[in-house]
Design a protein around this motif. Sequence first.
Motif, PDB file in Angstrom:
ATOM      1  N   ASN A  31       0.867  -1.171   0.000  1.00  0.00           N
ATOM      2  CA  ASN A  31       0.000   0.000   0.000  1.00  0.00           C
ATOM      3  C   ASN A  31       0.906   1.223   0.000  1.00  0.00           C
ATOM      4  O   ASN A  31       1.466   1.599   1.041  1.00  0.00           O
ATOM      5  CB  ASN A  31      -0.894  -0.020   1.249  1.00  0.00           C
ATOM      6  CG  ASN A  31      -1.909   1.111   1.270  1.00  0.00           C
ATOM      7  OD1 ASN A  31      -1.686   2.177   0.711  1.00  0.00           O
ATOM      8  ND2 ASN A  31      -3.029   0.883   1.926  1.00  0.00           N
ATOM      9  N   ALA A  32       1.067   1.844  -1.169  1.00  0.00           N
ATOM     10  CA  ALA A  32       2.053   2.919  -1.304  1.00  0.00           C
ATOM     11  C   ALA A  32       1.843   4.082  -0.333  1.00  0.00           C
ATOM     12  O   ALA A  32       2.796   4.553   0.282  1.00  0.00           O
ATOM     13  CB  ALA A  32       2.082   3.415  -2.750  1.00  0.00           C
ATOM     14  N   PRO A  33       0.610   4.591  -0.154  1.00  0.00           N
ATOM     15  CA  PRO A  33       0.441   5.708   0.774  1.00  0.00           C
ATOM     16  C   PRO A  33       0.591   5.303   2.239  1.00  0.00           C
ATOM     17  O   PRO A  33       0.815   6.165   3.098  1.00  0.00           O
ATOM     18  CB  PRO A  33      -1.001   6.177   0.510  1.00  0.00           C
ATOM     19  CG  PRO A  33      -1.382   5.592  -0.799  1.00  0.00           C
ATOM     20  CD  PRO A  33      -0.633   4.303  -0.879  1.00  0.00           C
ATOM     21  N   ALA A  34       0.453   4.019   2.550  1.00  0.00           N
ATOM     22  CA  ALA A  34       0.520   3.560   3.941  1.00  0.00           C
ATOM     23  C   ALA A  34       1.224   2.206   4.007  1.00  0.00           C
ATOM     24  O   ALA A  34       0.594   1.176   4.259  1.00  0.00           O
ATOM     25  CB  ALA A  34      -0.877   3.464   4.546  1.00  0.00           C
ATOM     26  N   PRO A  35       2.537   2.181   3.790  1.00  0.00           N
ATOM     27  CA  PRO A  35       3.257   0.898   3.788  1.00  0.00           C
ATOM     28  C   PRO A  35       3.193   0.186   5.136  1.00  0.00           C
ATOM     29  O   PRO A  35       3.464  -1.012   5.212  1.00  0.00           O
ATOM     30  CB  PRO A  35       4.692   1.300   3.441  1.00  0.00           C
ATOM     31  CG  PRO A  35       4.778   2.776   3.726  1.00  0.00           C
ATOM     32  CD  PRO A  35       3.418   3.310   3.475  1.00  0.00           C
ATOM     33  N   GLN A  36       2.804   0.920   6.186  1.00  0.00           N
ATOM     34  CA  GLN A  36       2.634   0.283   7.496  1.00  0.00           C
ATOM     35  C   GLN A  36       1.553  -0.803   7.449  1.00  0.00           C
ATOM     36  O   GLN A  36       1.507  -1.684   8.300  1.00  0.00           O
ATOM     37  CB  GLN A  36       2.247   1.328   8.549  1.00  0.00           C
ATOM     38  CG  GLN A  36       3.242   2.456   8.710  1.00  0.00           C
ATOM     39  CD  GLN A  36       2.942   3.644   7.801  1.00  0.00           C
ATOM     40  OE1 GLN A  36       2.286   3.486   6.758  1.00  0.00           O
ATOM     41  NE2 GLN A  36       3.426   4.813   8.178  1.00  0.00           N
ATOM     42  N   HIS A  37       0.669  -0.719   6.428  1.00  0.00           N
ATOM     43  CA  HIS A  37      -0.417  -1.683   6.300  1.00  0.00           C
ATOM     44  C   HIS A  37       0.014  -2.966   5.589  1.00  0.00           C
ATOM     45  O   HIS A  37      -0.749  -3.938   5.577  1.00  0.00           O
ATOM     46  CB  HIS A  37      -1.572  -1.074   5.502  1.00  0.00           C
ATOM     47  CG  HIS A  37      -2.223   0.097   6.160  1.00  0.00           C
ATOM     48  ND1 HIS A  37      -3.255   0.799   5.570  1.00  0.00           N
ATOM     49  CD2 HIS A  37      -1.997   0.706   7.355  1.00  0.00           C
ATOM     50  CE1 HIS A  37      -3.637   1.785   6.357  1.00  0.00           C
ATOM     51  NE2 HIS A  37      -2.879   1.750   7.444  1.00  0.00           N
ATOM     52  N   ASP A  38       1.184  -2.969   4.975  1.00  0.00           N
ATOM     53  CA  ASP A  38       1.546  -4.080   4.097  1.00  0.00           C
ATOM     54  C   ASP A  38       1.438  -5.434   4.791  1.00  0.00           C
ATOM     55  O   ASP A  38       0.902  -6.399   4.227  1.00  0.00           O
ATOM     56  CB  ASP A  38       2.962  -3.894   3.553  1.00  0.00           C
ATOM     57  CG  ASP A  38       3.052  -2.773   2.524  1.00  0.00           C
ATOM     58  OD1 ASP A  38       2.032  -2.070   2.323  1.00  0.00           O
ATOM     59  OD2 ASP A  38       4.134  -2.587   1.944  1.00  0.00           O
ATOM     60  N   ASP A  39       1.949  -5.533   6.005  1.00  0.00           N
ATOM     61  CA  ASP A  39       1.918  -6.812   6.718  1.00  0.00           C
ATOM     62  C   ASP A  39       0.515  -7.189   7.172  1.00  0.00           C
ATOM     63  O   ASP A  39       0.289  -8.317   7.630  1.00  0.00           O
ATOM     64  CB  ASP A  39       2.849  -6.758   7.937  1.00  0.00           C
ATOM     65  CG  ASP A  39       4.317  -6.736   7.552  1.00  0.00           C
ATOM     66  OD1 ASP A  39       4.625  -7.098   6.398  1.00  0.00           O
ATOM     67  OD2 ASP A  39       5.149  -6.353   8.387  1.00  0.00           O
ATOM     68  N   LEU A  40      -0.418  -6.243   7.058  1.00  0.00           N
ATOM     69  CA  LEU A  40      -1.789  -6.473   7.509  1.00  0.00           C
ATOM     70  C   LEU A  40      -2.768  -6.655   6.359  1.00  0.00           C
ATOM     71  O   LEU A  40      -3.976  -6.798   6.585  1.00  0.00           O
ATOM     72  CB  LEU A  40      -2.253  -5.298   8.381  1.00  0.00           C
ATOM     73  CG  LEU A  40      -1.481  -5.071   9.684  1.00  0.00           C
ATOM     74  CD1 LEU A  40      -1.873  -3.741  10.306  1.00  0.00           C
ATOM     75  CD2 LEU A  40      -1.717  -6.212  10.657  1.00  0.00           C
ATOM     76  N   SER A  41      -2.286  -6.649   5.125  1.00  0.00           N
ATOM     77  CA  SER A  41      -3.182  -6.655   3.960  1.00  0.00           C
ATOM     78  C   SER A  41      -4.136  -7.845   3.973  1.00  0.00           C
ATOM     79  O   SER A  41      -5.345  -7.701   3.759  1.00  0.00           O
ATOM     80  CB  SER A  41      -2.375  -6.659   2.664  1.00  0.00           C
ATOM     81  OG  SER A  41      -1.641  -5.465   2.528  1.00  0.00           O
ATOM     82  N   LEU A  42      -3.607  -9.026   4.213  1.00  0.00           N
ATOM     83  CA  LEU A  42      -4.441 -10.227   4.219  1.00  0.00           C
ATOM     84  C   LEU A  42      -5.392 -10.220   5.410  1.00  0.00           C
ATOM     85  O   LEU A  42      -6.574 -10.589   5.293  1.00  0.00           O
ATOM     86  CB  LEU A  42      -3.556 -11.466   4.243  1.00  0.00           C
ATOM     87  CG  LEU A  42      -4.215 -12.806   3.893  1.00  0.00           C
ATOM     88  CD1 LEU A  42      -4.823 -12.766   2.499  1.00  0.00           C
ATOM     89  CD2 LEU A  42      -3.196 -13.934   3.998  1.00  0.00           C
ATOM     90  N   PHE A  43      -4.905  -9.769   6.565  1.00  0.00           N
ATOM     91  CA  PHE A  43      -5.739  -9.680   7.753  1.00  0.00           C
ATOM     92  C   PHE A  43      -6.903  -8.720   7.551  1.00  0.00           C
ATOM     93  O   PHE A  43      -8.053  -9.023   7.882  1.00  0.00           O
ATOM     94  CB  PHE A  43      -4.888  -9.239   8.953  1.00  0.00           C
ATOM     95  CG  PHE A  43      -5.689  -8.786  10.137  1.00  0.00           C
ATOM     96  CD1 PHE A  43      -6.383  -9.703  10.914  1.00  0.00           C
ATOM     97  CD2 PHE A  43      -5.766  -7.438  10.468  1.00  0.00           C
ATOM     98  CE1 PHE A  43      -7.134  -9.274  12.013  1.00  0.00           C
ATOM     99  CE2 PHE A  43      -6.504  -7.010  11.550  1.00  0.00           C
ATOM    100  CZ  PHE A  43      -7.199  -7.929  12.328  1.00  0.00           C
ATOM    101  N   HIS A  44      -6.615  -7.537   6.988  1.00  0.00           N
ATOM    102  CA  HIS A  44      -7.676  -6.554   6.781  1.00  0.00           C
ATOM    103  C   HIS A  44      -8.716  -7.056   5.786  1.00  0.00           C
ATOM    104  O   HIS A  44      -9.913  -6.782   5.929  1.00  0.00           O
ATOM    105  CB  HIS A  44      -7.086  -5.228   6.292  1.00  0.00           C
ATOM    106  CG  HIS A  44      -6.388  -4.464   7.363  1.00  0.00           C
ATOM    107  ND1 HIS A  44      -5.399  -3.538   7.082  1.00  0.00           N
ATOM    108  CD2 HIS A  44      -6.531  -4.471   8.715  1.00  0.00           C
ATOM    109  CE1 HIS A  44      -4.974  -3.020   8.219  1.00  0.00           C
ATOM    110  NE2 HIS A  44      -5.643  -3.567   9.215  1.00  0.00           N
ATOM    111  N   ASN A  45      -8.274  -7.788   4.776  1.00  0.00           N
ATOM    112  CA  ASN A  45      -9.211  -8.372   3.816  1.00  0.00           C
ATOM    113  C   ASN A  45     -10.202  -9.291   4.518  1.00  0.00           C
ATOM    114  O   ASN A  45     -11.416  -9.142   4.397  1.00  0.00           O
ATOM    115  CB  ASN A  45      -8.434  -9.143   2.753  1.00  0.00           C
ATOM    116  CG  ASN A  45      -9.322  -9.990   1.877  1.00  0.00           C
ATOM    117  OD1 ASN A  45     -10.136  -9.489   1.108  1.00  0.00           O
ATOM    118  ND2 ASN A  45      -9.195 -11.307   2.006  1.00  0.00           N
TER     119      ASN A  45
END
Length: 321
Positions: free
Chosen positions: A201-215
């Motif tokens: 997630n370019a604007p919020a790379p802090q979310h990258d490790d959470l992408s699958l979880f958030h989905n």
Amino acid sequence: MSRYLTVAMGQLGPIQRADSRASVVARLCAMMREAKALGAQLIVYPELALTTFFPRWYIEDPQELHAFYETTMPNADTQPLFDLARELGIGFYLGYAELAQEADGLHQYNTSILVNQQAEIIAKYRKVHVPGHSEHEPWRRFQHLEKRYFESGPGFGVTEAFGGVMGMALCNDRRWAETYRVLALQRCEMVFIGYNTPVHNAPAPQHDDLSLFHNQLSLQAGAYQNGMWVVGVAKGGLEEGVDSIGGSCIVAPSGEVISRCITKDDEVQVARCDLDWCAIYKRTTFDFDLHRRPHAYGLITAKKGETLAADGTLWQAAVGH
């Protein structure tokens, strides 16, 4: 007697830019045959299932851009999928980019259709919550230009099909509580959601490790809080250098995941879904008529034959169209 619907997820692995539609449709047909062999009555494919995820590029030439869109459905490339569906007696949900010639000109939508077991298109949905940005942003590793390439659709509708009340959404729609609630207000029992979601997630790379979880969090919350089945199906894997999450799953009205894809490749998984299980939640914890207080937040409930827009207001259109 319970109303059972056996649903298949037709998750796609990467589609590269050079891949032809014919080759993609052949993959879809192979998964449809597998789904039928597993007893499925319906197979759900991802968002933009016919091409690579082209909003990752800034494309200035309209002719080059429009090559990613469909002007008719079915068309010569997708007809084999419709023919096979009719032969097998199986329905499907399909996401694609739509170029629509309307009275006021040409429009571009991120679209999905629902097709019955006789290979007839019975509903069309155009994505409401269009994410990303509109202008080229060179600082990004890849673009997310959905706001440039698609306009928002008019709202969420439901269709009586496959023995129940079905709804459709696409990708970013799944993150918004309004999506599920507006469908639930129309008595939706199962919603199909195709998506393409990059890990980064370019604007919020802090979310990258959470992408699958958030989905999965979004799908589970939407299912439980609205007493409906949710079928989320991805295109995953490394596509044109961009890694996408996969994570396709089917969520019960209880919020429990009952079927899941375990790869990022073409994969078929099925679940036998009891549509009557929705009533256990719709008539108890989430009995809207008994417990919900729409006057407190300015929303209304749709009557039979009415459709709610994304903000909860009525718009005049036939349910399911």
